[in-house]
Write an enzyme that holds these catalytic residues in place. Structure first.
Site, short mmCIF file in Angstrom:
data_model
loop_
_atom_site.label_atom_id
_atom_site.label_comp_id
_atom_site.label_asym_id
_atom_site.label_seq_id
_atom_site.Cartn_x
_atom_site.Cartn_y
_atom_site.Cartn_z
N TRP A 1 0.84 -1.20 0.00
CA TRP A 1 0.00 0.00 0.00
C TRP A 1 0.87 1.24 0.00
O TRP A 1 2.04 1.20 0.38
CB TRP A 1 -1.06 0.00 1.11
N ASN A 2 0.27 2.33 -0.46
CA ASN A 2 1.00 3.59 -0.64
C ASN A 2 0.23 4.72 0.01
O ASN A 2 -0.97 4.61 0.26
CB ASN A 2 1.13 3.92 -2.13
N HIS B 1 -13.68 26.57 -5.46
CA HIS B 1 -12.32 26.73 -5.99
C HIS B 1 -12.05 28.20 -6.33
O HIS B 1 -10.93 28.67 -6.23
CB HIS B 1 -12.15 25.85 -7.22
N HIS C 1 -9.39 16.18 -13.39
CA HIS C 1 -9.93 16.56 -12.09
C HIS C 1 -11.17 17.43 -12.20
O HIS C 1 -11.47 18.00 -13.25
CB HIS C 1 -8.86 17.24 -11.24
N HIS D 1 -6.08 19.61 -7.56
CA HIS D 1 -6.26 19.94 -8.98
C HIS D 1 -5.14 19.31 -9.81
O HIS D 1 -4.36 20.00 -10.47
CB HIS D 1 -6.34 21.46 -9.15
C1 23J Z 1 -5.58 28.01 -9.99
C2 23J Z 1 -5.44 29.21 -10.65
C3 23J Z 1 -5.71 29.30 -11.98
C4 23J Z 1 -6.18 28.18 -12.65
C5 23J Z 1 -6.33 26.95 -11.99
C6 23J Z 1 -6.01 26.89 -10.66
C7 23J Z 1 -6.82 25.74 -12.70
O1 23J Z 1 -6.86 25.66 -13.89
C8 23J Z 1 -7.42 24.61 -11.96
O2 23J Z 1 -6.89 23.51 -11.94
O3 23J Z 1 -8.50 24.81 -11.41
S1 23J Z 1 -6.55 28.32 -14.34
MN MN Z 2 -8.90 22.75 -11.17
#
Ligand code: 23J
Ligand code: MN
Length: 262
Positions: free
Chosen positions: A65-66, A83, A77, A73
């Protein structure tokens, strides 16, 4: 059709092969390409790391296991509404609170692979989306919109995938107006084959990163680094993409799947 017979029709079609399952996720590991943000914009997500706990050895004689070091992200994903700052106050906007019905929904696949081959910075406009609807039918409320660009064929290396030069990354994506239009149509999510849901040039748009800013402002979702969208029909497939139930999570790697008529 009753609900029971609708589901038993699906069961039969899955068993007979009339419905096939298409893998929309890229391999997830230390080589997975990740977004790169210039330092003046913000910090970056670290590379994926896999740490062994045991491997049928003195640390665990009969088992392997790991544990993972993994940004939310990373790779293929899911972006949750929280976010982005525009979606930060939604009580049902984290990976553990999003209503699960949104993880299983019909998909509309808009093909810009030809335009992208000719122009790596190609941007989808509302007129393009409306022309797609005139041909294939409207984007129905509750459905996903996925952007087929064939960009996933560049996902093998960070260099080709990010496609950056001294002016920044070059990859296709939506205009702010296209995102406004699909939100108005009632789409619950927007998915792309590129590293994020926005175009490479999106940092300079108004608003910056419109797919993130506007989708999440409207409590809708994102999917990034999808693969195999060229295996989907324009309409008629069903997406299954559920983030891990991270408490207060802003996103999660997903095994995204599509049910497709054979
Ligand atoms: C953080 C800032 C800008 C972006 C992103 C993340 C992503 O593309 C993401 O993976 O949500 S553009
Ligand atoms: Mn993202």
């Amino acid at each position: 059709m009753t609900a029971t017979s609708a589901l038993s029709n699906i069961a039969s079609a899955l068993l007979s092969g009339q419905i096939t399952v298409v893998d929309l996720s890229a391999p997830l590991g230390p080589e997975t390409p990740l977004i790169y943000l210039p330092p003046q914009i913000g910090k970056n997500t670290p590379p994926v790391k896999v740490h062994s706990i045991s491997h049928y050895d003195q640390d665990g004689p009969f088992w392997s296991w790991n544990w993972l070091e993994l940004g939310e992200h990373s790779g293929t994903h899911f972006d949750a509404p929280v976010h982005w700052i525009t979606g930060k106050d939604y009580a049902d906007g984290t990976t553990d609170t999003i209503p699960v019905k949104n993880f299983v929904a019909p998909v509309n696949v808009i093909d810009i692979s030809q335009e992208t081959a000719a122009n790596h910075d190609f941007l989808l406009t509302p007129d393009h989306v409306k022309a797609w609807e005139a041909r294939h039918g409207r984007i129905e409320p509750g459905s996903w919109v996925l952007l087929r660009s064939d960009w996933y064929k560049r996902n093998g290396s960070t260099e080709t995938f990010l496609n950056a030069d001294e002016n920044g990354p070059h990859s296709p994506g939506p205009t702010a107006e296209a995102i406004e239009y699909i939100i108005a149509q009632g789409a619950i999510g927007w998915g792309t084959e590129t590293v994020g849901t926005d175009a490479g040039s999106a940092g300079g748009m108004n608003p910056p990163f419109p797919a993130h800013n506007l989708m999440h402002k409207a409590n809708r979702y994102g999917l990034a680094s999808l693969v195999n969208l060229d295996k989907l029909p324009p309409k008629g497939a069903i997406l299954i993409a559920a983030p891990l139930k991270f408490v207060n999570g802003t996103g999660s790697p997903v095994r995204a799947l599509a049910l497709v008529p054979a």
